[in-house]
Design a protein around this motif. Structure first.
Motif, PDB file in Angstrom:
ATOM      1  N   HIS A 196       0.843  -1.212   0.000  1.00 17.84           N
ATOM      2  CA  HIS A 196       0.000   0.000   0.000  1.00 17.84           C
ATOM      3  C   HIS A 196       0.873   1.256   0.000  1.00 17.84           C
ATOM      4  CE1 HIS A 196       0.864  -1.170   4.141  1.00 17.84           C
ATOM      5  NE2 HIS A 196       0.809   0.110   4.444  1.00 17.84           N
ATOM      6  N   ARG A 197       2.051   1.215   0.683  1.00 17.25           N
ATOM      7  CA  ARG A 197       2.913   2.409   0.681  1.00 17.25           C
ATOM      8  C   ARG A 197       3.463   2.651  -0.721  1.00 17.25           C
ATOM      9  NH1 ARG A 197       6.536   2.771   6.158  1.00 17.25           N
ATOM     10  NH2 ARG A 197       4.819   2.730   7.663  1.00 17.25           N
ATOM     11  N   LEU A 198       3.866   1.555  -1.368  1.00 19.22           N
ATOM     12  CA  LEU A 198       4.410   1.708  -2.738  1.00 19.22           C
ATOM     13  C   LEU A 198       3.323   2.218  -3.670  1.00 19.22           C
ATOM     14  CD1 LEU A 198       6.609  -1.491  -2.947  1.00 19.22           C
ATOM     15  CD2 LEU A 198       7.377   0.844  -3.327  1.00 19.22           C
ATOM     16  N   GLN A 199       2.103   1.655  -3.503  1.00 17.46           N
ATOM     17  CA  GLN A 199       1.003   2.100  -4.398  1.00 17.46           C
ATOM     18  C   GLN A 199       0.762   3.600  -4.215  1.00 17.46           C
ATOM     19  OE1 GLN A 199      -2.254  -0.430  -3.260  1.00 17.46           O
ATOM     20  NE2 GLN A 199      -2.000  -1.803  -5.002  1.00 17.46           N
ATOM     21  N   ASN A 200       0.623   4.019  -2.928  1.00 18.96           N
ATOM     22  CA  ASN A 200       0.339   5.451  -2.678  1.00 18.96           C
ATOM     23  C   ASN A 200       1.438   6.323  -3.269  1.00 18.96           C
ATOM     24  OD1 ASN A 200      -1.897   4.606  -1.408  1.00 18.96           O
ATOM     25  ND2 ASN A 200      -1.153   4.939   0.674  1.00 18.96           N
ATOM     26  N   LEU A 256       1.147   6.469  -7.029  1.00 22.12           N
ATOM     27  CA  LEU A 256       0.010   7.286  -7.496  1.00 22.12           C
ATOM     28  C   LEU A 256       0.325   8.771  -7.285  1.00 22.12           C
ATOM     29  CD1 LEU A 256      -2.893   5.058  -6.171  1.00 22.12           C
ATOM     30  CD2 LEU A 256      -2.182   5.404  -8.539  1.00 22.12           C
ATOM     31  N   LYS A 257       0.939   9.100  -6.124  1.00 16.08           N
ATOM     32  CA  LYS A 257       1.256  10.511  -5.862  1.00 16.08           C
ATOM     33  C   LYS A 257       2.244  11.008  -6.914  1.00 16.08           C
ATOM     34  CE  LYS A 257       2.988  12.381  -1.604  1.00 16.08           C
ATOM     35  NZ  LYS A 257       3.726  13.417  -2.218  1.00 16.08           N
ATOM     36  N   PHE A 258       3.228  10.171  -7.243  1.00 10.93           N
ATOM     37  CA  PHE A 258       4.252  10.580  -8.224  1.00 10.93           C
ATOM     38  C   PHE A 258       3.593  10.791  -9.579  1.00 10.93           C
ATOM     39  CE2 PHE A 258       8.482  10.826  -9.887  1.00 10.93           C
ATOM     40  CZ  PHE A 258       8.371  10.364 -11.181  1.00 10.93           C
ATOM     41  N   GLY A 291      10.342   4.648  -6.978  1.00 11.30           N
ATOM     42  CA  GLY A 291      10.046   4.240  -5.606  1.00 11.30           C
ATOM     43  C   GLY A 291      11.042   4.797  -4.615  1.00 11.30           C
ATOM     44  N   ARG A 292      11.595   5.970  -4.905  1.00  9.89           N
ATOM     45  CA  ARG A 292      12.602   6.521  -3.970  1.00  9.89           C
ATOM     46  C   ARG A 292      11.894   7.086  -2.755  1.00  9.89           C
ATOM     47  NH1 ARG A 292      15.367   8.983  -8.773  1.00  9.89           N
ATOM     48  NH2 ARG A 292      16.870   7.400  -9.447  1.00  9.89           N
ATOM     49  N   GLY A 293      12.558   6.943  -1.612  1.00 13.66           N
ATOM     50  CA  GLY A 293      12.023   7.568  -0.406  1.00 13.66           C
ATOM     51  C   GLY A 293      10.980   6.719   0.302  1.00 13.66           C
ATOM     52  N   VAL A 294      10.574   5.605  -0.300  1.00 13.27           N
ATOM     53  CA  VAL A 294       9.572   4.754   0.376  1.00 13.27           C
ATOM     54  C   VAL A 294      10.318   3.796   1.297  1.00 13.27           C
ATOM     55  CG1 VAL A 294       7.810   3.010   0.017  1.00 13.27           C
ATOM     56  CG2 VAL A 294       8.075   4.879  -1.620  1.00 13.27           C
ATOM     57  N   LYS A 295       9.796   3.602   2.516  1.00 13.59           N
ATOM     58  CA  LYS A 295      10.404   2.612   3.426  1.00 13.59           C
ATOM     59  C   LYS A 295       9.295   1.726   3.962  1.00 13.59           C
ATOM     60  CE  LYS A 295      13.812   3.603   6.237  1.00 13.59           C
ATOM     61  NZ  LYS A 295      14.705   4.255   7.233  1.00 13.59           N
ATOM     62  N   THR A 296       9.612   0.438   4.184  1.00 14.39           N
ATOM     63  CA  THR A 296       8.575  -0.456   4.732  1.00 14.39           C
ATOM     64  C   THR A 296       8.470  -0.206   6.238  1.00 14.39           C
ATOM     65  OG1 THR A 296      10.302  -2.077   5.037  1.00 14.39           O
ATOM     66  CG2 THR A 296       8.933  -2.296   3.062  1.00 14.39           C
ATOM     67  N   ALA A 297       7.359  -0.668   6.812  1.00 15.24           N
ATOM     68  CA  ALA A 297       7.119  -0.408   8.246  1.00 15.24           C
ATOM     69  C   ALA A 297       8.250  -1.004   9.076  1.00 15.24           C
ATOM     70  CB  ALA A 297       5.778  -1.023   8.642  1.00 15.24           C
ATOM     71  N   CYS A 338      -2.542  -6.991 -11.375  1.00 13.22           N
ATOM     72  CA  CYS A 338      -3.529  -6.930 -10.270  1.00 13.22           C
ATOM     73  C   CYS A 338      -3.147  -5.886  -9.239  1.00 13.22           C
ATOM     74  CB  CYS A 338      -3.598  -8.294  -9.580  1.00 13.22           C
ATOM     75  SG  CYS A 338      -3.911  -9.646 -10.708  1.00 13.22           S
ATOM     76  N   ALA A 339      -1.864  -5.858  -8.838  1.00 12.20           N
ATOM     77  CA  ALA A 339      -1.503  -5.015  -7.684  1.00 12.20           C
ATOM     78  C   ALA A 339      -1.499  -3.539  -8.059  1.00 12.20           C
ATOM     79  CB  ALA A 339      -0.115  -5.425  -7.177  1.00 12.20           C
ATOM     80  N   ALA A 340      -1.842  -3.174  -9.308  1.00 11.61           N
ATOM     81  CA  ALA A 340      -1.919  -1.745  -9.644  1.00 11.61           C
ATOM     82  C   ALA A 340      -3.157  -1.145  -8.977  1.00 11.61           C
ATOM     83  CB  ALA A 340      -1.996  -1.569 -11.154  1.00 11.61           C
ATOM     84  N   CYS A 341      -4.248  -1.877  -8.942  1.00 11.12           N
ATOM     85  CA  CYS A 341      -5.485  -1.297  -8.410  1.00 11.12           C
ATOM     86  C   CYS A 341      -6.036  -2.075  -7.221  1.00 11.12           C
ATOM     87  CB  CYS A 341      -6.583  -1.297  -9.466  1.00 11.12           C
ATOM     88  SG  CYS A 341      -6.032  -0.761 -11.054  1.00 11.12           S
ATOM     89  N   HIS A 342      -5.387  -3.212  -6.849  1.00 18.62           N
ATOM     90  CA  HIS A 342      -5.968  -3.970  -5.724  1.00 18.62           C
ATOM     91  C   HIS A 342      -4.984  -3.999  -4.578  1.00 18.62           C
ATOM     92  CE1 HIS A 342      -9.680  -5.267  -7.485  1.00 18.62           C
ATOM     93  NE2 HIS A 342      -9.068  -5.646  -8.581  1.00 18.62           N
ATOM     94  N   ARG A 343      -5.528  -4.144  -3.357  1.00 18.62           N
ATOM     95  CA  ARG A 343      -4.680  -4.089  -2.155  1.00 18.62           C
ATOM     96  C   ARG A 343      -4.886  -5.346  -1.318  1.00 18.62           C
ATOM     97  NH1 ARG A 343      -4.294   1.750   0.320  1.00 18.62           N
ATOM     98  NH2 ARG A 343      -3.037   1.950  -1.527  1.00 18.62           N
TER      99      ARG A 343
END
Lengths: 596, 295, 148, 183
Positions: B214-218, B221-223, B238-244, D178-183
């Motif tokens: 979800h962090r990578l997706q957000n 999308l923001k980029f 994906g620069r600047g993203v870190k996992t929990a 799939c992982a483009a739009c699904h979580r």
């Protein structure tokens, strides 16, 4: 005799039904599940019952195809036990799923969302193979029953046998590939196909002998084969022991050592002795399947069978007995007059049965091919019947595999021919059978259906179409729980230039215009003219005063404090300055344009 | 009690209506399903898991992971992690951070006693171990419905609504990194949505480390939103993203990054280190690897 | 499995093949012999090959299939039918053994399967199996075993 | 004569069977398929999209503050309306009733349940930045103050991502894994 067996079956079936209901409600935590393979009793029951189902057809179809004479009753018992075992072999894979209502997603057919099952997965092969196999053995059994009314149908029994013969071996190989293609150390073994087929035939022989003994008959050929197969199984277990260094001792004792007692005449001749031998083989093979599916069961006592597992076992055994002898009594009662149908061969050796068959056929003048004379398979009569349907089947399979591999879902999945090969033969067999019988019914008018049967087939067709529609649509997942209302204030983090630009276009462009020179159309009509943005005016006011203006508002402008964070306001101010610079530069170009 | 037929029918219908009303009244308490578990219970469960951890890691040298070999793979991004065994002291903060970030449910007591936790990260050989997101993943090969699939940028993603719970992927994972939802956590009051971004999984579904998808997706999308507004024209790396877990590690032993991007911290910090992976995964092209010692 | 052990195994299979389907032998004798041969082949594989090498898994069964093919030459009755059945059994073991190994990352020996399949289909057209044809068949099988 | 009648009845019988099969397929597909977005009432404050959008020329993002920048398009809050409605804007009598209703309204007048399930990710900003107009997905219904009834099913999104619809707009083909739009 049947009555007592059915009562016993009922006594086992009812608690079993409760256990089944409880495990469907409770899910996989109800029964014993292996910590490594996540599978448990239902899958071992599935492999056990699908082995018995295959043995039914193996015996009748193979013996029919190889012209080994088997009296009609044994052939019918074999086919009937196939169908009944298939019922249970079909229940267990469905009830052991975590999310049972998603079972249709395993079907390799397109659905409305453009998803497709992963045809490289052994479980998809399993699903298709067993579905096709159930359908074909049902058709084989119906043809067998109908040949008594319409002898012309007998022409189709042997081609069907030649279709079922490889299908049976194929399906059980696919069941073994479920295990052989994985990385579980205990399931290591490219020899599993042969191992599982030998196990299936062995358990099938034991079941056949058991059913025959329960009706007071015996067929020595099957008993001899049972003994021979016990040796072959022991040889396979030796290799398994060498490969993995572990052996399921209980299975070895029940199915390996005990059947050897058949050599003692006393046990062999006594009916209860033969029953005990067959029972021990069945128990032994079930334990072996349980050991294969969940190695934890064998190695440590940490996961013994709880009462749900015993319930499931009772459900399948009781159900089989109930259903099998129920249909047996119904068939006996319905066809009471057909004396010759169930040839009264009690206790005589198979050779005599063969003798009688020969005399009967001799009397009827059917030219029986001389022993040793070899019919060219491509010229044989069955092949003529099967030729066109097989062609249609191969063409369909080819088109189907090309269509499947072109699905968009597999855009980044690596597929080779080896992944889809196990799925092809069931497709070919299904399409061949459909063409065969459609041709037989429409083109050759080989058989006619009564009104009752016509209505039944139409209803079945409509139901199948309804199911196909429901699986195609796939149901809709429930909507989201959170509600959407207005945007609340964000976290106070520094804002990038592009975010400020988006914020400006959203919040401020309505009045101040996207380029900062205010939006004539909106402002002129409704609102007093806002300030023009130019560099001198902005510098004179200073950024923090501008931020205060944004947050607290001014004469004609509302406050944005509740909707924008201070850092967003700061970002907007910086963005305003860049807009103002652009405005002055374009103004200079405009001047020297007009000046030029 | 000379009731004639009409009264008899009237009273029967009355009883039926009463029964109907009683049956379908909304049980207000049903939605609450018990109170939400407190944060302390999550911490205690992590401590219990730490005390019970007994599996060890059998590591073997592997080359630095390169681009994915599956068709349609992205040549720019291959996300992965490197876990530095020298600086990791097995404190377990990453497990708790992962559980809170991804709403990983608790398990009933008898499952906890048997060590059947739902944690996506568990301690093996006093080092955090999670799904290695193998390039040639055995779990994705055998998943019947295609719920387990691989994204072009190297994540082994899990589509929970496509999962039919056959548990075949769990069996086929050589290092058992997948966990199965045996119980309905929401109904038993064992699940709590700490992070609204990540939906809760329902019963009968297999789940595993999602590499904070979800962090990578957000971030992606923001980029892409700001990309076309004219900020930077180049691709998302994906620069600047870190996992929990990477964020929570006090010693920065877990490094998240993009194996194909030289500027990513992952490539920089693993440049002169020797990379290891569990023996069973060595030739499955894993993208979550271990580091020990200097080259 | 070293090439030497490979060729040794097909010699063993050839030797065992001569004992099967003797004149007047009962199904017991043949069944027992098959089981004993399988144990013999397993022991041979255990000592000749490395047990952790994945391709060893179905090696004894391939030897058994080769042994069955070779033994069909000494059959008297229905020889061509059992010839076809034995070869298809060998194809079967090769194909599905190959598929399960393919899922462990080992490529399938398509050439071997193709050769066997083509020989199976061709041998259905054999009209009369003469001594020379028998010899060619055996040479072909041993060649498939050793070279492919 | 009897043969034609018999042939015609057989033809009719076959037509009935085929119709029954096809009809049951589509009926099941309709019943089990993804429903349309439920119709939504206008809500407490009477709002006219055509007046604000076409005649005044407001951009959608003015009130739906998230539609250009963030995942959620959000509904306007009362403060967003008061930005302009703080002064009496027109002469026609309707404005007094509107101002009184606005004054009484609570500060988040419009809210509805998100139609898409939780495991679906839809980011308005990305689509707006890619040049997709609001009417492309939401249709023209909102101009006549009819809200909802859009068909947001996976197949419509996938067709657009593959470039099979809105060809004339020349959208860049987007991700379909799939992982483009699904979580």
């Amino acid at each position: 005799m049947f009555k007592y067996l059915m009562l016993a079956g009922l006594a086992l079936f009812l608690p079993g039904l409760y256990a089944l209901g409880y495990s469907i409600f409770e899910g996989p935590s109800a029964w014993m599940v292996d910590s490594r393979t996540f599978w448990g009793t239902p899958i071992s029951l599935f492999v056990f019952w699908i082995g018995l189902a295959h043995a039914g057809t193996l015996l009748s179809a193979i013996f029919l195809a190889l012209e080994i004479k088997l009296d009609r009753r044994t052939a019918l018992i074999a086919e009937l036990s196939t169908l009944v075992c298939l019922v249970f072999a079909g229940i267990f894979p469905l009830m052991h799923l975590g999310v049972v209502e998603n079972f249709y997603m395993v079907m390799p057919l397109l659905d409305a969302r453009g998803n497709f099952a992963n045809v490289g997965s052994p479980l998809v092969w399993d699903f298709c193979c067993i579905a096709v196999y159930a359908l074909l053995s049902l058709v084989f059994f119906m043809t067998h029953l109908k040949t008594r009314e319409i002898p012309a149908l007998d022409k189709y029994r042997k081609p069907m046998a030649w279709l079922l013969f490889p299908l049976v071996l194929w399906v059980h190989t696919v069941v073994s590939l479920d295990f052989a293609t994985t990385f579980v150390p205990q399931w290591r073994g490219a020899f599993f196909p042969v191992y599982f087929i030998a196990g299936a035939i062995f358990s099938g022989l034991a079941l056949m002998n058991l059913l025959l003994c329960s009706e007071g008959y015996r067929v020595r050929l099957l008993e001899r084969l049972q003994l021979i197969f016990s040796w072959f199984m022991c040889a396979i277990w030796v290799w398994d022991l060498m490969l993995k260094g572990s052996l399921c001792t209980s299975a070895f004792i029940f199915a390996g050592v005990l059947p050897q007692f058949r050599m003692i005449a006393v046990i062999r001749e006594n009916k209860w002795g033969r029953i005990a031998l067959s029972l021990s083989v069945l128990i032994g093979l079930f334990l072996e399947r349980l050991y294969i599916v969940s190695p934890d069961f064998g190695s440590c006592a940490a996961s013994p069978l709880n009462w749900i597992d015993w319930g499931l076992i009772a459900f399948s055994v009781g159900g089989f007995v109930l259903l099998f002898f129920g249909i047996r009594r119904y068939l006996n009662w319905k066809m009471e007059g057909a004396g010759s149908y169930f040839g009264e061969v009690d206790g005589t050796d198979l050779a005599d049965a063969e003798q009688q068959e020969l005399e009967k056929e001799g009397a009827r003048g059917i030219a029986k091919p001389r022993k040793g004379f070899y019919i060219q398979p491509w010229a044989s009569e069955e092949y003529h019947v099967l030729r066109l349907p097989l062609l249609v089947g191969f063409a369909f399979a080819l088109v189907y595999s090309i269509w499947v591999l072109s699905q968009s879902v597999f855009a980044n999945v690596e597929f080779s021919f080896a992944n889809i090969v196990p799925l092809l033969y069931p497709v070919i067999a299904l399409v061949t059978t459909v063409t065969l019988y459609v041709r037989a019914y429409f083109v050759e008018q080989a058989f006619t259906l009564s009104r009752h049967e016509k209505w039944a087939s139409v209803i079945v067709l409509v139901l199948v179409a309804a199911c196909a529609g429901a699986f195609f649509a796939g149901g809709s997942s429930q909507n989201s729980t959170n509600t959407i209302d207005s945007q609340s204030i964000g976290v106070d983090a520094p804002v990038s230039q592009s975010h400020a630009r988006l914020l400006w276009n959203t919040r401020c462009a309505t009045c101040h215009g996207v380029d900062g020179k205010f939006n004539e159309k909106f402002v002129r009509e409704f609102y007093p003219v806002p300030q023009k943005l130019d560099v001198q005016r902005l510098d004179s006011l200073g950024t923090d005063s501008l931020v205060k203006v944004i947050l607290n508002g001014r004469a004609n402008m509302n406050a944005y404090a509740g909707r924008l964070t201070p850092s967003e306001a700061l970002g907007l101010v910086n963005y305003m300055q860049t807009l103002a610079k652009q405005a002055t530069e374009s103004a200079k170009e405009g001047d020297n344009d007009s000046a030029r | 009690m000379g009731m004639d037929r009409r009264e008899f029918i009237k009273s029967c219908s009355l009883v039926a209506v009463m029964g109907l009303l009683f049956g379908c009244r909304k049980i207000p308490l049903e939605e609450l399903a018990g109170d939400l578990p407190s944060l302390k219970r999550f911490e205690d469960e992590v401590k219990l898991a730490l005390s019970q951890a007994k599996k060890s890691l059998d590591l073997v040298k592997i080359p630095t992971p390169g681009a994915l070999k599956i068709p349609g793979a992205s040549t720019l991004n291959r996300f992965g992690m490197a876990i530095d065994l020298d600086s990791c002291d097995g404190c377990g903060k990453c497990i708790l951070a992962c559980n809170l970030e991804n709403n990983v449910p608790l398990v009933p007591n008898e499952d906890a006693a048997r060590g059947r936790f739902m944690h996506w990260v568990d301690m093996r050989g006093s080092a955090p171990f999670m799904c290695a997101h193998c390039g040639n993943a055995p779990c994705e090969r055998v998943c019947p419905t295609g719920a387990a699939n691989h994204t072009p940028d190297g994540l082994s993603a899990m589509m929970y609504k496509r999962c039919t719970g056959s548990r075949f992927c769990g069996a086929n994972c050589p290092v058992q990194a997948r966990k199965f939802n045996f119980n309905d956590a929401q109904k038993l009051g064992l699940a709590r949505q700490f992070n609204r971004e990540v939906p809760l999984r329902d019963k009968g579904v297999m789940e595993k480390c999602s590499l904070c998808l979800h962090r990578l997706q957000n971030d992606r999308l923001k980029f892409k939103t700001s990309l076309t507004v004219g900020e930077t024209a180049e691709e998302w790396r994906g620069r600047g993203v870190k996992t929990a877990c990477a964020e929570a590690c006090p010693k920065n032993a877990i490094i998240f990054g993009n194996w194909l991007d030289e500027k990513s911290p992952l490539v920089k910090l693993t440049k002169n280190r020797v990379l290891y992976a569990p023996r069973e995964l060595a030739d499955l092209d894993p993208s979550v690897v271990f580091m020990r010692g200097r080259r | 499995m070293t090439p030497l052990a490979n060729s040794l195994s097909c010699l063993i299979a050839l030797g065992c093949a001569s004992f099967l389907w003797r004149k007047g032998s009962s199904p017991y004798r043949n069944g027992a012999l098959l089981s004993v041969f399988l144990v013999l082949f397993s022991v041979f594989c255990y000592f000749a090959g490395d047990i952790n090498d994945p391709t060893i898994e179905h090696y004894p069964f391939r030897m058994l299939a080769l042994c069955l093919c070779l033994s069909t030459t000494s059959l008297s009755l229905y020889r061509r039918r059992y010839l076809v059945l034995a070869q298809s059994l060998w194809c079967w073991i090769e194909l599905f053994g190959g598929i399960s190994l393919y899922y462990h990352g080992i490529d399938i020996a398509w050439t071997r399967i193709a050769a066997l399949l083509s020989m199976t289909l061709c041998s259905t057209f054999l009209s009369k199996i003469s001594k020379e044809m028998e010899f060619c068949l055996m040479v072909f099988w041993l060649a498939v075993w050793v070279f492919f | 004569m009897r043969r034609e009648k018999e042939k015609k009845s057989r033809l009719f019988k076959w037509a009935a069977i085929c119709f029954a099969v096809v009809f049951s397929f589509f009926l099941a597909d309709f019943l089990m398929g993804e429903p349309r977005v439920p119709e939504r009432a206008v809500g407490s404050i009477p709002f006219d999209h055509a007046l604000h959008g076409d005649s005044i020329g407001l951009d959608c993002a003015a009130c739906h503050t998230g539609s250009r920048a963030s995942a959620n398009a959000f509904m306007p809050s009362k403060a967003d309306c008061m930005d302009c409605h703080r002064l009496p804007l027109t002469e026609n009598p309707g404005i007094e009733t509107l101002d009184s209703v606005l004054a009484k309204a609570d500060d988040r007048p419009w809210s509805h349940k998100r139609h898409l399930p939780d495991h679906v990710v839809f980011h308005h900003g990305v689509h707006a930045a890619a040049g997709v107009a609001c009417a492309d997905c939401h249709g023209r219904g909102y101009m006549q103050n009819r809200y909802g009834a859009e068909l947001f099913n996976m197949q419509s999104c996938l067709k657009c991502h593959r470039g099979e619809t809105f060809k004339e707009k020349g959208f860049k083909p987007a991700a379909t894994y799939c992982a483009a739009c699904h979580r």
